[in-house]
Design a protein around this motif. Structure first.
Motif, short mmCIF file in Angstrom:
data_model
loop_
_atom_site.label_atom_id
_atom_site.label_comp_id
_atom_site.label_asym_id
_atom_site.label_seq_id
_atom_site.Cartn_x
_atom_site.Cartn_y
_atom_site.Cartn_z
N GLY A 1 -6.34 -3.27 -4.09
CA GLY A 1 -6.12 -2.03 -3.36
C GLY A 1 -7.17 -0.96 -3.55
N TYR B 1 0.85 -1.20 0.00
CA TYR B 1 0.00 0.00 0.00
C TYR B 1 0.88 1.24 0.00
CZ TYR B 1 -3.67 3.32 1.13
OH TYR B 1 -4.55 4.38 1.07
N VAL C 1 -9.47 -1.93 2.86
CA VAL C 1 -8.16 -2.29 2.31
C VAL C 1 -7.53 -3.39 3.14
CG1 VAL C 1 -5.80 -1.46 2.02
CG2 VAL C 1 -7.71 -0.08 1.19
N ARG D 1 -4.72 5.57 -4.96
CA ARG D 1 -4.43 5.91 -3.56
C ARG D 1 -5.74 6.32 -2.91
NH1 ARG D 1 -6.01 11.01 -4.11
NH2 ARG D 1 -5.05 12.36 -5.66
#
Length: 639
Positions: free
Chosen positions: A461, A246, A510, A488
């Protein structure tokens, strides 16, 4: 101001308002593999970003400390390629810039990075691993452990070889309510290890700008050096089962892609390398080839190309610049860099003159997130898409995609800027029951985003995707077009709102995606029994979430500039007392008279925020309108 004055008390309340609910979450003691270090994180009480790796620690100082987007993510000119004077020279020398070749630029950048790596060679890159706490529950008669012997007696140790421990790699995990939350929740809730690593950009930033060296061993290995990569990997215990990577920072995304491939976790729990996830032109091209609607666009290496394409889009040479509220008066084009963040260097142009100015500012400017100081050799010119903008947070687990939150932007033209955030509203992606009206727009948005992620081969993700929606007034048809995909998190403190309004949040999703129990996994990982109620069951989460209250983030917009002569605390009180205001924060810089304040033109130049929530829609809307009106009265400036 004396500590006993009402002004001081209000300052403290407003500077650190609303952080008590985070205090209990983030007050955690970390233990490093090579030593013991304690770091109590008090969320927004902490000034600036802080991160600790292994037995060392380092900090980032920022001018506006409580803001998520700081000088680190904005990238200073020192990292982006020169001083202010050099930047000014670039703007005024487009003709000479055009003669510079891509090869020369790339070669110089690579040589500079290799020179830096030689300077860093005395501090070899090593994995910085945090293992979860073990046997830390106090029972009757127990006393708190002494920190000096807590590693051996009360906390963690490297697991035995036959026991697999799940682990997640965390790149650039600086923010208390993003990356650092993931680290702490991985330890506490999932019993997982966290491998901290710094991207090349952040390593370089801390070294060149912050003048720090303590962080160097926590950098990622040089992926062009096979021996260095092998040495770094050899220090990872075989007992670790790496389940994901991540990256918190936008600037580290390319490094995160390359590192995952180098470590061999692609495609098991990683998406590999794909430049289309970062280059906005290529991104739209790939999505278009998948059959999805996108705006018309062209990558222009010269100003002449940009002018010609703008004419094809209908831009007039004699039109005036777009200002407040006049976007519909003439054809408009958007000029932006291929690689950027937020609204940096994004220009809405309504005349050839404004297009020329935007082109000259972007062309040969430093590429965002480039650790090698690469510069833009082409500029992206796009059709302006009018409509309502939505942001969708999606979490993927091996191609199984679920919406974590659906946001509706309220951006307005103000202070001479075309896209100023006033509100980011959390809305339901689906009805709470089968009897409500069909959410055709929301459904169309989410389906489009799922297909766009598939086109970009994003299977793992968290992604933050922005789209523009236009509805045909005559036919009622809905057109969704891509603004951009960001691999992100949503860059705001969204967890309190989504936890309250949805019931969970993207970061916990996540963790469930990467570290959750999986019937197909043969891992012998042991999950903490005492936190089973905190782990989200991935398969039980809906693809489209509902909401149980109305919620939004209100961005405080400044309408004046100058030196602050008066801080109107009575206005702050009125804002705080509105029934829907759950949390409110005014940035500390604006709580000192005499400091400079500028008109808000983007997300970085606002003066604070408020979280609002209410299950009464009328009261919610009334309070939102009042908050936006009161913003104009928050400060006075010197004449």
């Amino acid at each position: 101001t004396t500590p006993t004055s009402p002004c001081w008390r209000r300052q403290q309340r407003l500077s650190f308002c609303g952080t008590i609910h985070k205090l209990m979450i983030f007050a955690v003691i970390f233990v490093g593999r090579t030593g013991m270090w304690a770091n109590l994180l008090l969320a927004n009480f902490i000034v600036g970003y802080a991160a600790s790796f292994s037995s060392r620690s380092f900090t980032l100082t920022t001018h506006q400390p409580s803001r998520l987007i700081s000088s680190l993510t904005a990238q200073t000119l020192q990292i982006r390629g020169g001083s202010n004077e050099e930047q000014s020279d670039n703007i005024n020398s487009t003709a000479s810039v055009a003669d510079e070749s891509d090869d020369d630029n790339s070669s110089d950048s690579e040589n500079e990075m290799q020179s830096l790596r030689k300077q860093w060679s005395t501090s070899p890159a090593v994995p910085s691993i945090e293992y979860p706490f073990r046997d830390t529950i106090l029972r009757q008669g127990d006393t708190l452990p002494d920190l000096d012997d807590s590693i051996d007696k009360h906390t963690m140790s490297v697991p035995e070889q036959e026991t697999k421990t799940k682990a997640i790699i965390l790149m650039d995990g600086f923010c208390p309510y993003h990356g650092q939350y993931i680290a702490k929740a991985a330890h506490h809730i999932y019993g997982a290890a966290v491998i901290h690593v710094l991207s090349d950009f952040c390593t370089r930033y801390l070294y060149q700008v912050e003048k720090q060296t303590e962080h160097l061993s926590s950098r990622m290995p040089d992926l062009s050096n096979g021996d260095e990569v092998a040495a770094w990997m050899s220090l990872l215990p075989s007992s670790l089962d790496i389940c994901g990577l991540y990256c918190e920072s936008d600037s580290g995304l390319e490094d995160a892609e390359n590192l995952g491939v180098a470590l061999g976790i692609y495609p098991r729990c990683h998406d590999g390398v794909n430049t289309a996830r970062r280059d906005k032109f290529t991104m739209n091209d790939v999505v278009s080839n998948a059959g999805l609607d996108v705006v018309k666009q062209k990558s222009c290496q010269t100003l002449e190309e940009a002018e010609q394409f703008a004419k094809e889009l209908g831009l007039n040479d004699d039109a005036s610049d777009a200002t407040e509220g006049d976007e519909s008066n003439s054809p408009l084009v958007v000029v932006k860099p291929h690689r950027g963040v937020a609204s940096d260097d994004v220009y809405l142009c309504s005349s050839m003159q404004s297009l020329r100015e935007a082109f000259s500012k972007i062309h040969s400017s430093p590429v965002f997130g480039s650790s090698t100081a690469a510069k833009h050799q082409s500029v992206l010119v796009q059709e302006f898409a009018s409509g309502t903008e939505y942001a969708i947070d999606v979490v993927c687990r091996d191609g199984d995609r679920k919406v974590a939150a659906l946001w509706k932007y309220d951006k307005r033209s103000v202070n001479g800027a075309p896209f100023v955030y006033f509100m980011t509203q959390l809305i339901p992606a689906a009805n709470n029951d089968d009897e409500g009206p069909k959410k055709d727009v929301e459904e169309a948005v989410c389906n489009y985003v799922f297909n766009a992620l598939e086109a970009l081969d994003i299977r793992w993700g968290l992604s933050h995707v922005e789209v523009i929606v236009t509805r045909n007034a005559e036919t009622g048809s809905i057109q969704v077009r891509l603004v951009e995909v960001n691999c992100r998190q949503h860059n705001t403190d969204f967890m309190p709102l989504t936890n309250a309004c949805v019931g969970y949040n993207a970061l916990d999703m996540v963790l469930a995606a990467y570290l959750g129990e999986n019937d197909e996994s043969s891992s012998s990982h042991e999950y903490p029994e005492e936190t089973v109620h905190l782990r989200l069951p991935w398969d039980s989460l809906p693809a489209l979430p509902t909401t149980r209250a109305h919620g939004a983030i209100i961005h405080f917009v400044s309408h004046l500039s100058g030196k602050i002569s008066r801080i109107n605390y009575e206005v702050f009180d009125q804002m705080e007392e509105l029934p829907s205001v759950m949390d409110m924060h005014v940035y500390p810089h604006f709580l000192d008279e005499g400091n400079e304040i500028e008109k808000t033109v983007d997300i970085r130049s606002d003066t604070g925020w408020a979280h609002v929530m209410n299950d009464d829609e009328e009261e919610f809307q009334r309070d939102v309108a009042r908050l936006i009106e009161l913003q104009k009265e928050m400060f006075d400036v010197e004449e």
